[in-house]
Design a protein around this motif. Structure first.
Motif, PDB file in Angstrom:
ATOM      1  N   GLY A 175      43.651  21.002  35.442  1.00  0.00           N
ATOM      2  CA  GLY A 175      43.909  20.100  36.556  1.00  0.00           C
ATOM      3  C   GLY A 175      44.735  20.682  37.676  1.00  0.00           C
ATOM      4  O   GLY A 175      45.007  20.005  38.673  1.00  0.00           O
ATOM      5  N   LYS A 176      45.139  21.939  37.545  1.00  0.00           N
ATOM      6  CA  LYS A 176      45.999  22.555  38.560  1.00  0.00           C
ATOM      7  C   LYS A 176      45.182  23.403  39.539  1.00  0.00           C
ATOM      8  O   LYS A 176      44.013  23.720  39.294  1.00  0.00           O
ATOM      9  N   THR A 177      45.824  23.757  40.647  1.00  0.00           N
ATOM     10  CA  THR A 177      45.250  24.693  41.606  1.00  0.00           C
ATOM     11  C   THR A 177      45.896  26.044  41.379  1.00  0.00           C
ATOM     12  O   THR A 177      47.120  26.169  41.475  1.00  0.00           O
ATOM     13  N   VAL A 178      45.074  27.043  41.029  1.00  0.00           N
ATOM     14  CA  VAL A 178      45.611  28.379  40.780  1.00  0.00           C
ATOM     15  C   VAL A 178      45.368  29.251  42.008  1.00  0.00           C
ATOM     16  O   VAL A 178      44.274  29.271  42.578  1.00  0.00           O
ATOM     17  N   VAL A 179      46.411  29.958  42.398  1.00  0.00           N
ATOM     18  CA  VAL A 179      46.369  30.857  43.550  1.00  0.00           C
ATOM     19  C   VAL A 179      46.553  32.273  43.027  1.00  0.00           C
ATOM     20  O   VAL A 179      47.433  32.519  42.186  1.00  0.00           O
ATOM     21  N   MET A 180      45.740  33.216  43.530  1.00  0.00           N
ATOM     22  CA  MET A 180      45.772  34.551  42.923  1.00  0.00           C
ATOM     23  C   MET A 180      45.489  35.640  43.944  1.00  0.00           C
ATOM     24  O   MET A 180      45.002  35.387  45.053  1.00  0.00           O
ATOM     25  N   LEU A 181      45.792  36.882  43.526  1.00  0.00           N
ATOM     26  CA  LEU A 181      45.562  38.066  44.338  1.00  0.00           C
ATOM     27  C   LEU A 181      44.149  38.582  44.139  1.00  0.00           C
ATOM     28  O   LEU A 181      43.553  38.417  43.070  1.00  0.00           O
ATOM     29  N   ILE A 182      43.611  39.259  45.137  1.00  0.00           N
ATOM     30  CA  ILE A 182      42.323  39.914  45.018  1.00  0.00           C
ATOM     31  C   ILE A 182      42.520  41.280  44.365  1.00  0.00           C
ATOM     32  O   ILE A 182      43.614  41.826  44.370  1.00  0.00           O
ATOM     33  N   ASN A 183      41.424  41.840  43.808  1.00  0.00           N
ATOM     34  CA  ASN A 183      41.415  43.103  43.073  1.00  0.00           C
ATOM     35  C   ASN A 183      42.161  42.931  41.744  1.00  0.00           C
ATOM     36  O   ASN A 183      42.356  41.806  41.287  1.00  0.00           O
ATOM     37  N   ASP A 184      42.548  44.034  41.106  1.00  0.00           N
ATOM     38  CA  ASP A 184      43.189  43.933  39.797  1.00  0.00           C
ATOM     39  C   ASP A 184      44.496  44.710  39.785  1.00  0.00           C
ATOM     40  O   ASP A 184      44.826  45.412  40.756  1.00  0.00           O
ATOM     41  N   PRO A 185      45.290  44.608  38.727  1.00  0.00           N
ATOM     42  CA  PRO A 185      46.595  45.278  38.713  1.00  0.00           C
ATOM     43  C   PRO A 185      46.529  46.783  38.921  1.00  0.00           C
ATOM     44  O   PRO A 185      47.446  47.378  39.490  1.00  0.00           O
ATOM     45  N   GLY A 186      45.443  47.416  38.475  1.00  0.00           N
ATOM     46  CA  GLY A 186      45.333  48.863  38.615  1.00  0.00           C
ATOM     47  C   GLY A 186      45.351  49.322  40.056  1.00  0.00           C
ATOM     48  O   GLY A 186      45.859  50.411  40.365  1.00  0.00           O
TER      49      GLY A 186
END
Length: 571
Positions: A175-186
């Motif tokens: 039920g939440k809105t997730v905000v995230m970065l593009i690409n990956d940790p590497g």
């Protein structure tokens, strides 16, 4: 919508679709020797006729094909042309027909009737569609709403057990809105803790939305940054607006989140600041193992979406050259036949509004036919079957290849391996070939052998951080276990060297790419294309004659899938 066209140099292009959550290898481990193969040293009898190649490219990119958009008269004309050409080349239809129908759903958001925004500690913050945010839904609702959804920053939005990584650890995202970065940790680590510099599939925007859905999130929003995305905001704004084609939702798959979207970096930084968070510090923290999601206190997200839905049909076109000794083993050749169609507004204004797609991808589609005709003219009967597959709706997100690979008319385990051909530049012969996703499978050993006979070397993808291996049709087969090889022309041209090759590639990507000016010319130098295709045809010939079953290299994310697949099939 996609990103592809490596073309031997680091380039900026559109983002691509793929679909599952796996990580890729950039290169073979240093301590791993190349597996021995039973490839025969005999030269391939397959000869690519330049005149045949030229005729198919010129025809498929002619104005009368109207840009080859799926579901249009031009698209139907393309399908008919391909079926007739396959029949003339001696290919048999699969399951009684050359055409394999693909139902497509066109979803068109109404920006005037839709709105999104955050509630911040300082008050309401609506987002302007286009300049600040782009959003859509893949649900089959004509309208839906999100009211006051809590916002959580989930780093890169990755759950990767093989790396000991879980950006959702300790939080219930339902039920939440997730905000995230593009690409990956590497990408941000520039180290080896998460696959090194090469983008894994966890860096793809498609994976991020899918993982958010698996976690039960209501909305998933990616923060755009040009360098890790490998394209500017203009690509996001232009590519995700207007009608968007998708496959009908599979009821057996997880339902998508209610809203998928992007926001600009400027919007994100201001939102983090309002929540009392330092974006730069959290971005750095998200590159480290053990990162824990951060609830953005006092920030909620709301949205109202209105869209229209329309079903249309297109088709993949497939033909088989039947093997004499192992007819139930298939060597696969793939290329997409579709392009962007027509822009009626440009045409009405008296301008060229037909996106002919001569390079992208009349070249690859013509290549399938040219290789098939090379077999027909060789006088050699193949031992294994060769499956030539021209797929639809690549430009809309690899939809045709996904439809075929997810419900294949022949078992995936029976596919020995595949060669993908996508947007080959007209250029002179080169001293090298570029392997996209270098170090992935034992097909490279066959390619090395074949290319070596011609004095041609292999060059790794120079921009592995951009994830080009995940941005063309082969990935839909790869992530289901089938070893695939994606090879492009080289940049070290025999006439002019690397400088000439890079200039040619740059001129295309900054000019005709995805523009009406991507048109065929009688002046094209096709010698390099013929060189590439004869080498690829020879790879198929060697696989045919040797009887080898190449696999993914040890350590590749698709190796275990293939091992299980072959074991289940008793191979």
């Amino acid at each position: 919508m996609k990103t592809k066209l490596l073309l031997g140099i680091t380039i900026m292009a559109l983002a691509a679709c793929g679909s599952e959550n796996e990580a890729a290898t950039d290169e073979r481990p240093a301590d791993e020797a190349a597996p021995e193969t039973a490839v025969e040293a005999a030269a391939s009898p397959l000869v690519i006729e330049e005149a045949v190649l030229r005729e198919h490219i010129a025809t498929l990119s002619d104005d009368s094909f109207e840009g080859r958009a799926p579901g249009t008269p031009g698209g139907m004309k393309t399908r008919s042309y391909l079926a007739e050409a396959m029949a003339e080349a001696g290919l048999e239809p699969l399951e009684g027909s050359y055409e394999h129908m693909v139902t497509l759903v066109s979803r068109t958001l109404d920006p005037e009737a839709s709105s999104v925004g955050f509630t911040l500690p300082s008050g309401e913050r609506p987002l302007e569609y286009g300049p600040e945010a782009v959003f859509w839904t893949k649900r089959d609702d004509t309208s839906l709403s999100i009211e006051g959804s809590e916002v959580v920053f989930v780093g890169h939005g990755v759950v990767a057990p093989e790396y000991g990584w879980n950006d959702y650890e300790g939080i219930d995202a339902a039920g939440k809105t997730v905000v995230m970065l593009i690409n990956d940790p590497g990408f941000r680590q520039q180290g080896e803790d998460f696959g090194g510099n090469a983008m894994t599939y966890y860096g793809r925007w498609t994976y991020k939305y899918e993982e958010a859905a698996r976690q039960g999130a209501e909305a998933a929003i990616i923060i755009h940054q040009t360098e890790p995305a490998a394209y500017g905001w203009g690509v996001v704004e232009g590519s995700w607006s207007g009608p968007q084609l998708n496959l009908p939702r599979n009821p057996d798959e997880t339902q998508p989140v209610a809203l998928e979207g992007w926001v600009t970096l400027e919007v994100a930084e201001a939102m983090f600041d309002e929540a009392g968070l330092d974006f730069a510090e959290l971005e750095e923290a998200a590159t480290q193992a053990g990162f824990e999601p951060v609830a953005m206190e006092g920030v909620t997200f709301s949205a109202d979406l209105a869209q229209t839905l329309e079903e249309t049909e297109s088709a993949n076109v497939a033909g088989v050259l039947r093997g004499t000794e192992a007819p139930d083993e298939y060597i696969l050749y793939t290329a997409h036949w579709d392009h962007l169609g027509m822009d009626q507004a440009l045409i009405d204004a008296g301008e060229d509004g037909i996106y002919n797609g001569a390079v992208d991808n009349a070249t690859g589609t013509a290549a399938l036919l040219a290789i098939a005709e090379a077999w027909a003219n060789s006088g050699v009967q193949p031992k294994r079957s060769h499956l030539f597959l021209a797929v639809t709706a690549e430009e809309s997100g690899l939809l045709g290849s996904k439809a075929f690979a997810s419900s294949p008319p022949v078992p995936l385990a029976s596919m020995v391996g595949g060669l993908n051909i996508d947007a080959v530049l007209p250029a002179g012969e080169s001293n090298d070939l570029t392997v996209v996703g270098f170090g992935a499978s034992e097909l490279e050993d066959v390619l090395t052998e074949v290319a070596g006979r011609e004095g041609v070397t292999l060059s790794p993808d120079p921009s592995p951080q951009n994830g080009y291996f995940y941005r063309s049709d082969h990935i839909e087969f790869a992530k289901r276990g089938v070893p695939m090889l994606y090879v492009d022309g080289g940049t070290d041209l025999k006439e002019g060297g690397i400088q000439a090759g890079e200039q040619l590639a740059s001129a295309y990507t900054t000019g005709p790419y995805h523009n009406p000016s991507d048109e065929y010319s009688e002046d094209w130098d096709l010698s390099g294309m013929v060189q590439l295709l004869e080498i690829l045809a020879a790879v198929g010939f060697d696989l045919d004659q040797s009887g080898d079953d190449p696999n993914w290299y040890e350590g590749n994310e698709f190796r275990s899938i293939r091992d299980e697949q072959l074991a289940a099939a008793g191979r």
